[in-house]
Design an enzyme around this catalytic site. Structure first.
Site, PDB file in Angstrom:
ATOM      1  CG  ASP A  20       2.430  -3.635   0.799  1.00  0.00           C
ATOM      2  OD1 ASP A  20       1.964  -2.821   1.619  1.00  0.00           O
ATOM      3  OD2 ASP A  20       1.715  -4.390   0.110  1.00  0.00           O
ATOM      4  CG  ASN A  22       5.731   0.440   6.457  1.00  0.00           C
ATOM      5  OD1 ASN A  22       6.558  -0.452   6.311  1.00  0.00           O
ATOM      6  ND2 ASN A  22       5.894   1.650   5.955  1.00  0.00           N
ATOM      7  CG  ASN A  68       0.161   5.359  -0.840  1.00  0.00           C
ATOM      8  OD1 ASN A  68       1.349   5.129  -1.015  1.00  0.00           O
ATOM      9  ND2 ASN A  68      -0.706   4.381  -0.633  1.00  0.00           N
TER      10      ASN A  68
END
Ligand code: FPP
Length: 245
Positions: A20, A22, A68
């Site tokens: 996690d 980015n 996502n």
């Protein structure tokens, strides 16, 4: 954190990572989000090679969750493109490093290009005996459990198994991770302290490790630090300290 401090006799057998941060990394560096994901892909390579160097048997990375899919279409496309590019680019290194690739999740929902590239790398690394890298893509633990319940129910309905025979082993056998041992160490980067629908069944007794580092910053030293923290803990699996000695 030096490699030498790690006890190679006490390595976690299975490490899972929620990668996690980015996007925040990109923002901090005044870059577009896509650059964050590209830097994230570099961190994947470093982490896989560090795990292989240590002799970690199983490494499972959360690359794309079922949730996502609701990100902006352009970002989803970028991530899918990056997956294809990374798989193509990394194949040779995976073969050289004796890494075996698998994938878990609703893989049929992935674009054909990703499915094709995955199949190719999985096939070409299938006999490798080093670190087993599993990519969780289009993965959600609730979806995984739901499909296991459906499959088991079908078997009961068709008199293939009696209801009394349903135990943890049978449930394990119907999860995507049927060939993997339970997770020993779960790492999440970026300072968020939650599980986000990742391997809910398989982390029942995992040690949890949270770090503020953003995923693109994660490197060999970060992995070693997490393993060292794991090695300092006492895993009791519900027993007392005295029972363990
Ligand atoms: C989280 O950062 C990361 C992802 C949703 C995807 C992970 C993908 C990679 C590391 C790149 C490619 C993967 C492979 C396997 C080659 P975020 O976008 O949620 O960050 P944020 O919370 O800071 O916005």
């Amino acid at each position: 954190m030096s490699f030498k401090e790690i006890n190679l006799e006490m390595l976690p057998q299975h490490i899972a990572i929620i990668m996690d941060g980015n996007g925040r990394w990109a923002k901090q560096h005044g870059k577009m989000r896509v650059r964050g994901h590209e830097a994230g892909a570099q961190a994947v390579r470093k982490t896989v090679e560090s795990a292989a160097k240590l002799g970690i048997k199983h490494l499972t990375l959360y690359a794309f969750s079922t949730e996502n899919w609701s990100r902006p279409k352009t970002e989803v496309n970028t991530l899918m493109g990056l997956l294809v590019k990374s798989l193509r680019r990394e194949l040779e290194r995976m073969v050289t490093n004796n890494i075996k690739l698998s994938a878990i999740g609703s893989l049929d929902k992935l674009p054909k290009s990703v499915q094709h590239e995955l199949q190719e790398v999985i096939l070409k690394t299938t006999h490798n005996s080093g670190t087993h890298l599993t990519l969780a893509i289009s993965y959600g633990a609730r979806e995984e459990i739901k499909q296991a319940v459906k499959q088991i129910s079908e078997k009961v309905k068709n008199n293939i198994i009696p209801v009394e025979s349903i135990d943890e082993t049978i449930i394990n056998e119907h999860l995507y991770t049927q060939h993997l041992p339970d997770v020993d160490l779960l790492i999440r980067t970026s300072g968020e302290v939650r599980i986000s629908n990742f391997l809910l069944w398989q982390i029942a007794y995992a040690e949890l490790y949270f770090t503020d580092e953003l995923w693109p910053e994660f490197d060999e030293q970060s992995l070693n630090q997490a393993i060292l923290s794991y090695q300092k803990r006492e895993r009791r699996f519900g027993k007392t300290s005295e029972q363990l000695t």
